[in-house]
Design a protein around this motif. Structure first.
Motif, PDB file in Angstrom:
ATOM      1  N   TYR A  13       0.851  -1.188   0.000  1.00  0.00           N
ATOM      2  CA  TYR A  13       0.000   0.000   0.000  1.00  0.00           C
ATOM      3  C   TYR A  13       0.888   1.239   0.000  1.00  0.00           C
ATOM      4  CZ  TYR A  13      -4.368   2.484   0.838  1.00  0.00           C
ATOM      5  OH  TYR A  13      -5.475   3.297   0.716  1.00  0.00           O
ATOM      6  N   VAL A  15       2.258   4.181   1.006  1.00  0.00           N
ATOM      7  CA  VAL A  15       2.358   5.146   2.097  1.00  0.00           C
ATOM      8  C   VAL A  15       2.889   6.468   1.548  1.00  0.00           C
ATOM      9  CG1 VAL A  15       3.539   5.669   4.276  1.00  0.00           C
ATOM     10  CG2 VAL A  15       2.652   3.362   3.850  1.00  0.00           C
ATOM     11  N   ILE A  32      -2.467   8.742   2.859  1.00  0.00           N
ATOM     12  CA  ILE A  32      -1.968   7.523   3.495  1.00  0.00           C
ATOM     13  C   ILE A  32      -0.782   7.935   4.358  1.00  0.00           C
ATOM     14  CG2 ILE A  32      -1.124   5.182   3.143  1.00  0.00           C
ATOM     15  CD1 ILE A  32      -2.379   5.411   0.260  1.00  0.00           C
ATOM     16  N   SER A  34       0.646   6.257   7.093  1.00  0.00           N
ATOM     17  CA  SER A  34       1.576   5.188   7.495  1.00  0.00           C
ATOM     18  C   SER A  34       1.003   3.861   7.020  1.00  0.00           C
ATOM     19  CB  SER A  34       1.773   5.177   9.012  1.00  0.00           C
ATOM     20  OG  SER A  34       0.593   4.751   9.671  1.00  0.00           O
ATOM     21  N   GLU A  35       1.656   2.783   7.378  1.00  0.00           N
ATOM     22  CA  GLU A  35       1.178   1.457   6.965  1.00  0.00           C
ATOM     23  C   GLU A  35      -0.168   1.094   7.573  1.00  0.00           C
ATOM     24  OE1 GLU A  35       4.262  -1.379   7.762  1.00  0.00           O
ATOM     25  OE2 GLU A  35       5.602  -0.484   6.285  1.00  0.00           O
ATOM     26  N   ASP A  36      -0.600   1.845   8.598  1.00  0.00           N
ATOM     27  CA  ASP A  36      -1.877   1.513   9.227  1.00  0.00           C
ATOM     28  C   ASP A  36      -2.750   2.715   9.572  1.00  0.00           C
ATOM     29  OD1 ASP A  36      -0.557   2.585  11.425  1.00  0.00           O
ATOM     30  OD2 ASP A  36      -0.967   0.884  12.741  1.00  0.00           O
ATOM     31  N   ILE A  38      -4.691   6.271   7.942  1.00  0.00           N
ATOM     32  CA  ILE A  38      -5.088   7.094   6.805  1.00  0.00           C
ATOM     33  C   ILE A  38      -5.929   8.252   7.332  1.00  0.00           C
ATOM     34  CG2 ILE A  38      -7.232   5.877   6.257  1.00  0.00           C
ATOM     35  CD1 ILE A  38      -6.379   6.028   3.270  1.00  0.00           C
TER      36      ILE A  38
END
Length: 118
Positions: A13, A15, A32, A34-36, A38
């Motif tokens: 995804y 980032v 986006i 970070s990796e987790d 939004i």
């Protein structure tokens, strides 16, 4: 409209990407972070708000992701984000129980200028 090749071919995804989506019901800008995490910004209409949420992204194929989250209000969101085709499909249940099915054009924003890439 031009989607950066890195997003269209992404297997992780993307980032840092910022993109706008225009639905019939409203428009939204997504960042986006970070990796987790939004952040979404809905500027106008009955769903107007800015919120950062924890999300889960699952790779379907390069450039195509299933993305899910739960908002602070309890609204649930499921996106199919197709960076290769520049489309986003969204299904959401809002707190009053209304189920929304939406589809819209996905446009990546140039973060240096905060304008759409063309």
């Amino acid at each position: 409209m031009s989607i950066p090749q890195s997003a269209a071919d992404a297997t992780q995804y993307p980032v840092g990407l910022v993109f706008d989506v225009s639905f019939k019901e409203f428009s939204v800008r997504l960042r986006i972070l970070s990796e987790d995490t939004i952040r979404f910004d809905i500027a106008e209409g009955p769903f107007a708000k800015v919120e950062e949420v924890k999300f889960k992204a699952t790779l379907i194929r390069p450039g195509l992701f299933l993305v899910t989250w739960v908002e602070g209000s309890g609204a649930t969101v499921v996106h199919v984000e197709d960076f290769a085709q520049g489309r986003l499909y969204s299904n959401a249940t809002v707190p009053d129980g209304t189920f929304l099915r939406m589809e819209g054009a996905l446009r990546v924003v140039d973060t240096a200028t905060e304008t759409e890439t063309i």
